[in-house]
Design a protein around this motif. Structure first.
Motif, short mmCIF file in Angstrom:
data_model
loop_
_atom_site.label_atom_id
_atom_site.label_comp_id
_atom_site.label_asym_id
_atom_site.label_seq_id
_atom_site.Cartn_x
_atom_site.Cartn_y
_atom_site.Cartn_z
N GLY B 24 -6.31 -3.30 2.98
CA GLY B 24 -5.50 -3.00 1.89
C GLY B 24 -4.66 -2.07 1.63
O GLY B 24 -5.25 -0.79 2.02
N PHE B 26 -2.75 0.07 -1.66
CA PHE B 26 -2.57 0.08 -3.18
C PHE B 26 -1.77 1.39 -3.50
O PHE B 26 -2.31 2.39 -3.21
CB PHE B 26 -3.90 0.04 -3.85
CG PHE B 26 -4.77 -0.94 -3.37
CD1 PHE B 26 -4.62 -2.33 -4.11
CD2 PHE B 26 -5.50 -1.16 -2.32
CE1 PHE B 26 -5.47 -3.41 -3.61
CE2 PHE B 26 -6.44 -2.02 -2.04
CZ PHE B 26 -6.42 -3.25 -2.80
N VAL B 52 -3.53 -7.01 2.15
CA VAL B 52 -3.19 -7.07 0.80
C VAL B 52 -2.40 -5.75 0.68
O VAL B 52 -2.65 -4.78 1.21
CB VAL B 52 -4.62 -7.03 0.02
CG1 VAL B 52 -4.01 -6.66 -1.71
CG2 VAL B 52 -5.21 -8.37 -0.07
N LEU B 54 -0.61 -4.02 -2.99
CA LEU B 54 -0.44 -4.31 -4.28
C LEU B 54 0.14 -2.83 -4.79
O LEU B 54 -0.11 -1.86 -4.64
CB LEU B 54 -1.70 -4.51 -4.93
CG LEU B 54 -1.81 -4.81 -6.44
CD1 LEU B 54 -1.24 -5.91 -7.08
CD2 LEU B 54 -3.11 -4.69 -6.96
N MET B 65 -8.45 1.73 -7.20
CA MET B 65 -8.31 0.33 -6.37
C MET B 65 -8.89 0.70 -5.02
O MET B 65 -9.70 -0.06 -4.35
CB MET B 65 -6.75 -0.04 -6.11
CG MET B 65 -6.51 -0.80 -7.45
SD MET B 65 -4.77 -1.26 -7.46
CE MET B 65 -4.63 -1.95 -9.06
N LEU B 66 -8.52 2.03 -4.35
CA LEU B 66 -9.31 2.38 -3.18
C LEU B 66 -10.86 2.60 -3.52
O LEU B 66 -11.74 2.26 -2.29
CB LEU B 66 -8.53 3.66 -2.61
CG LEU B 66 -7.64 3.51 -1.68
CD1 LEU B 66 -6.48 2.70 -2.16
CD2 LEU B 66 -7.13 4.82 -1.20
N VAL B 76 -8.98 0.55 3.41
CA VAL B 76 -7.98 0.80 2.36
C VAL B 76 -7.35 2.20 2.37
O VAL B 76 -7.88 3.17 2.85
CB VAL B 76 -8.70 0.47 0.81
CG1 VAL B 76 -8.89 -0.96 0.97
CG2 VAL B 76 -9.73 1.50 0.60
#
Lengths: 263, 361
Positions: B24, B26, B52, B54, B65-66, B76
């Motif tokens: 991910g 973010f 992902v 975002l 978010m991380l 991430v």
């Protein structure tokens, strides 16, 4: 009358209720009479009943329930103040099949974390937010919260909340219900057995929505007492809550299955 | 030979994020690093690898978010530039405390405050001394080329998971924006859920059947327990200092003087030492690759070798120079030459500073 020994009563067939194994045996840190413990238990009962013990990740807030992870017997992350919806967002995006929830108080969710709350709701993250609103900062010693009622005395509004200078109590639940990203928005209390049963049904519906992949976030507010912060005895605080909090924070569903209910 | 491309530093970082098997990204746009998230959104790694991507509502949300994602054992990453990195300090402190791995890339711009959008190196203190509250350090890698913007991503993930810590990649607007040839490494597989469960027993991704739940927190209300946790963190930082120092010595064998620099200022200094050597001045460069852990040993060895003076060249008012001075301990001369606020040194003025501050000073 013959004596009845305790061991004659403790039998499986006599069991009508037991503590869910998803609550740890750790003594709750909450004040006697506070609604946090009941709400914790309802969430854990729901997760157990839905068979999601091994699939759930919870996110704890900062505030009285900062130690929620000590009591909830599932995998937990402790978030910074207000950031739980952002933390939960990433967990759910990276583990879409897992069950993810946040547990947050009014200061956490509706003051410092307002941006994270609104944007997680607006993106329609498929998580559950359980929001405890007791109109006060309990952990730090009873300061004014974003949800403190007009005229209500707190440590930082010692003469009562003056709405002209301190603003109005924030109905963040009504606010997030307006966002297309929320699927289920509801408000309950846990101060009586009947209310707790209703609240549990709502919490279960919220988690079921997530399991069913319903489009959007499920948001359950629990209006609760803070007898210590309000400087009342527990029973008195519940009466005060009914008479003062409920008229402002009206109980019941606000949005169901993505549709706003008309009042 | 890997795939060759002409890319911006920011784009190389983004492509490396995908190829390193990130789960991910973010982030929140900020100049001069917005190309990172722009590249990722256009590249659709969610289709390439399932990664992902975002766009968060703020840097505050992005770093948290991380926290959530890294806390589940996934790879991430985020990137930002100085003002955004300041907003992330709270989250970085929590992640240091809860021992959550991730990568945070800082494409530094001039400050303080909103500053400007030109390249700077004035976030050195924030990067290497902790940055947020509490006693902690983060490994910091400083790329000096577009190639290293790519190469340092998998290295950073290795460090992040080996030591359970956020890792900073500290670059600047010059390296982020400039285009160079880059040889991309091949696509690495993303970690599987099974591998996470085998390798990272701390990861909170659902309590394993028949086992204890996992908790990630930076809170311990018992000061003695928290002190014990701090001892553990400090032991970890000592291990990182012992094992993870990275640096490059350029033309140091016969050098009488040394320029200490990193990132863009080390590139400029390379031209400066060419000019110096054309005039017969024997000068080399100690290029920091890790800003923390700081390369104390090579500086110490150079002092013992009899180096006549060190010039710290950095695009700041004098931050890295303090660590050089702490290492040299007044055994020889240490001076600083900086340009600030987004202004970059010319090689000629670096040479001039070497002459006036070190050789003639």
């Amino acid at each position: 009358m013959s004596e009845i020994a305790i061991q004659d009563i403790i039998k499986p067939e006599n069991l009508v209720y037991e503590k869910t194994k998803l609550m740890t045996d750790k003594t709750l840190s909450y004040c006697p009479g506070c609604g946090h413990g009941t709400t914790h238990r309802l969430i854990m009962e729901v997760i157990e009943e839905l068979g999601q013990e091994n699939e759930t990740i919870g996110v704890a807030p900062v505030g009285c329930s900062v130690l929620a992870y000590e009591f909830m017997n599932v995998d937990m992350q402790e978030a910074a103040h207000g950031r739980a919806p952002a933390v939960a967002t990433a967990i759910k995006r990276l583990w879409p099949k897992k069950v993810v929830f946040t547990y947050q108080g009014d200061g956490d969710l509706a003051a410092i974390g307002t941006a994270e709350t609104i944007h997680a709701c607006n993106r329609g993250e498929q998580i559950v937010i359980v929001f405890i609103n007791n109109g006060i900062y309990g952990m730090t010693g009873g300061q004014m919260a974003p949800t403190t009622l007009p005229g209500m005395k707190t440590a930082t509004s010692p003469y009562g909340r003056d709405i002209a200078t301190m603003g109005n109590p924030l109905k963040i639940t009504e606010l997030v219900a307006q966002l297309p990203g929320t699927y289920y928005v509801t408000r309950h209390s846990v101060h009586t057995a009947a209310a707790a049963r209703k609240a549990k049904r709502a919490i279960k519906k919220a988690f079921q929505n997530q399991l069913d992949g319903k489009p959007g976030l499920s948001f359950v507010e629990v209006v609760s007492n803070c007898n210590s912060g309000w400087k009342m005895e527990p029973v008195q605080s519940n009466i005060w809550m009914e008479e003062n909090m409920f008229p402002y924070y009206e109980l019941g569903d606000i949005k169901v299955d993505g549709k706003l209910l008309s009042k | 030979m890997g795939e060759l491309r002409l890319m911006k530093g920011n784009e190389a970082l983004a492509e490396a994020a995908v190829r390193a098997g990130s789960d991910g990204y973010f982030g929140y746009p900020i100049t001069p690093q917005s190309e990172v998230i722009e590249y990722l959104m256009a590249e659709k790694p969610f289709e390439r690898t399932g990664m992902v991507v975002l766009q968060a509502e703020s840097e505050v949300a992005a770093i948290n978010m991380l926290y959530g994602g890294g806390g589940t054992g996934k790879k991430v990453m985020t990137s930002s530039s100085s003002p955004g990195i300041s907003l992330m300090q709270e989250g970085l402190s929590y992640m240091a405390g809860a021992e959550i791995p991730c990568i945070v890339a800082n494409i530094v711009r001039g400050g303080p405050g909103l500053g400007d959008i030109q390249p700077a190196q004035s976030d050195y203190f924030q990067s290497v001394k902790g940055g947020g509250h509490g006693d902690y350090r983060l490994p910091v890698l400083a790329p000096a080329s577009v190639q290293e913007m790519s190469d340092f991503v998998p290295i950073s993930y290795d460090l992040a998971f080996k030591y359970r810590t956020p890792v900073l990649i500290v670059s600047d607007g010059l390296i982020g924006q400039m285009m160079e040839k880059v040889e991309l490494f091949d696509q690495m597989p993303r970690i599987t859920d099974k591998e996470i469960n085998e390798k990272y027993p701390w990861a909170t991704n659902g309590k394993p059947k028949g086992k204890e739940r996992r908790i990630l927190t930076s809170l311990d209300l018992d000061p003695h327990k928290l002190e014990k946790h701090n001892f553990h963190l400090q032991d970890k930082y000592k291990q990182i200092e012992a094992n993870e120092v990275r640096y490059e010595l350029i033309d140091c064998d016969d050098a009488e003087y040394i320029i200490v620099a990193y990132g863009s200022s080390s590139r400029i200094s390379q031209k400066a030492i060419q000019l110096a050597r054309a005039e017969g001045i024997k000068v080399g460069i100690l290029r920091l690759i890790t800003l923390w852990p700081f390369p104390k040993k090579p500086i110490d060895e150079l002092v013992i070798k009899g180096i006549k003076g060190f010039l710290a060249v950095e695009m700041s008012a004098g931050q890295m120079v303090e660590d050089v001075k702490l290492t040299v301990r007044e055994r020889t001369k240490v001076e600083h030459f900086g340009r600030y606020g987004g202004v970059i040194h010319s090689p000629e003025e670096v040479l001039e500073a070497l002459k006036t501050k070190i050789i003639g000073g």
